[in-house]
Design an enzyme around this catalytic site. Structure first.
Site, PDB file in Angstrom:
ATOM      1  N   GLU A  90      37.051  -1.151  70.501  1.00 53.35           N
ATOM      2  CA  GLU A  90      37.874  -2.180  70.937  1.00 53.35           C
ATOM      3  C   GLU A  90      37.969  -1.964  72.432  1.00 53.35           C
ATOM      4  OE1 GLU A  90      41.661  -3.628  72.505  1.00 53.35           O
ATOM      5  OE2 GLU A  90      41.012  -1.583  72.583  1.00 53.35           O
ATOM      6  N   ASP A 126      39.217   3.567  67.865  1.00 56.78           N
ATOM      7  CA  ASP A 126      38.593   4.346  69.023  1.00 56.78           C
ATOM      8  C   ASP A 126      39.795   4.363  70.175  1.00 56.78           C
ATOM      9  OD1 ASP A 126      38.569   1.152  69.333  1.00 56.78           O
ATOM     10  OD2 ASP A 126      37.512   1.714  71.153  1.00 56.78           O
TER      11      ASP A 126
HETATM   12 ZN   LIG Z   1      44.577  -0.624  72.076  1.00 50.94          ZN
END
Ligand SMILES: [Zn+2]
Length: 386
Positions: free
Chosen positions: A138, A76
């Site tokens: 993340e 992401d």
């Molecule tokens: Zn990163």
């Protein structure tokens, strides 16, 4: 059927072309990676979120009956909203020896280079397996990877060590700070602002808590604990967003704010949170003397452990050898590495690009960094091949 072959640059271009902003699905990218690996006879295991909109991908190159080295990255990226880009963020532009695009440094280049080199890994008889572990979410608190880590941790054979390819300019990083983010919600009581004695001002109570947090921040800045390998060398405390009040002539009923602690290894966040909770509890009797309905509550939004790997651990020595570095640094930004270490998978952070370029408009990775990362992974191939 001829198998797809990508240079590192082509693979970076491909991965960046998928808009995998954390709020959106990453499945188009994951499907592409799974299809590509399948062409090489490598099966992927997917770990979905509850809505099946996003997935982690785990795959093993080489033997499956022993530990091996895990290459880990998140798929992401942070949003481009409100950022002033000089080109389309999802189309790579090469200029002045740099590749511009969202995710080029944080952190699709590492993922892409590892994927581009899959045929080279498989061309050699691997005595030590290479695991690919690609996560989602993340950037919103290392949320996505946890299901994959839980699954890996429960297996009899699990990765022996992990390299997280977050941008460190290809320098080994053995430690990073931990982080918890917290929402504080103050419930007060509305009244006419001429009659403050009949209300409980939620904004003012919140302000007192925020000011207390600022005091905690100053104390850590001035008195430590310190670890001068970090910049800044102390635990930081920060309030980021406040919401409260509706009009000047109304004593505000509601106020909430979010704050975070970014902690040094050895300076756990729990006592810090307990301290601010104690302070807040001291404000409550005065509020409840006006109305029993009022109060102050805290909710932990995310909690990510820090990383603290020994500088002479096996994985550190491996990464020194692969990168040509003879020592390691410590960084203040968080990664998934602490979560791997938490389940006893020794982990080091080392990847192409600079964190200074991450999350910014015109994010880029230098071509020289791409070449260094390729060389790093090719040295890894030499180490793991029989
Ligand atoms: Zn990163």
């Amino acid at each position: 059927m001829p198998r797809s072959v990508f240079s590192s640059l082509e693979m970076i271009r491909k991965l960046v072309s998928y808009d995998t902003t954390s709020r959106d699905s990453n499945l188009a990218l994951i499907d592409f990676v799974r299809g590509y690996l399948k062409e090489y006879g490598v099966e992927s295991e997917l770990f979905y979120d509850t809505e099946k909109r996003k997935a982690n991908l785990f795959a093993t190159l080489g033997p499956r009956d022993r530990g091996g080295v895990m290459l880990s990255g998140h798929t992401d990226v942070v949003p481009v909203d409100g950022q002033d880009w000089s080109s389309d963020p999802f189309t790579i532009v090469e200029r002045d020896g740099k590749l511009f695009g969202r995710g080029t440094c944080d952190m699709k280049s590492f993922v892409a280079i590892a994927l581009a080199l899959v045929p080279e890994f498989l061309a050699r008889p691997l005595k030590t397996p290479i695991h690919l572990a690609f996560s989602y979410d993340e950037e919103v608190g290392c949320v996505g990877v946890r299901s994959m880590i839980a699954a890996l941790a429960s297996r009899p054979i699990r990765p022996a060590c992990c390299i997280v390819g977050e941008p460190t300019l290809m320098k080994p990083v053995i430690a990073h700070k931990g982080k918890i983010s917290v929402r504080c919600t103050v419930r007060g009581l509305e009244s006419h602002s001429a009659l403050t004695h009949l209300g409980v001002n939620a904004v003012e109570a919140a302000a007192e808590v925020i000011a207390y947090l600022k005091g905690m921040a100053r104390r850590r800045r001035d008195h430590g604990p310190f670890d001068h390998q970090f910049a800044p060398p102390y635990t930081t405390v920060h309030t980021g967003v406040v919401q409260g009040g509706t009009a000047l002539n109304i004593v505000p009923k509601d106020c909430s704010f979010v704050f975070e602690f970014r902690t040094l290894p050895g300076d756990p966040p729990e006592p810090l949170l307990e301290e601010v909770k104690r302070f807040a509890a001291g404000l409550v009797p005065e509020m409840q003397a006006v109305s029993a309905e009022t109060g102050i509550s805290f909710e932990i939004l995310t909690s990510t452990p820090g990383l603290n790997e020994a500088p002479n651990s096996e994985v550190a020595e491996l990464v020194y050898a692969l990168s040509g570095a003879n020592d390691a640094g410590k960084v203040s930004f968080g990664t998934e590495a602490g979560l791997f270490q938490e389940v006893a998978i020794p982990t080091i952070v080392c990847g192409p690009g600079s964190i200074d370029e991450a999350h910014r408009p015109n994010e880029f990775v230098a071509l020289d960094q791409v070449r260094q990362c390729e060389a790093f992974l090719r040295r890894l191939i030499d180490r793991v091949a029989a």
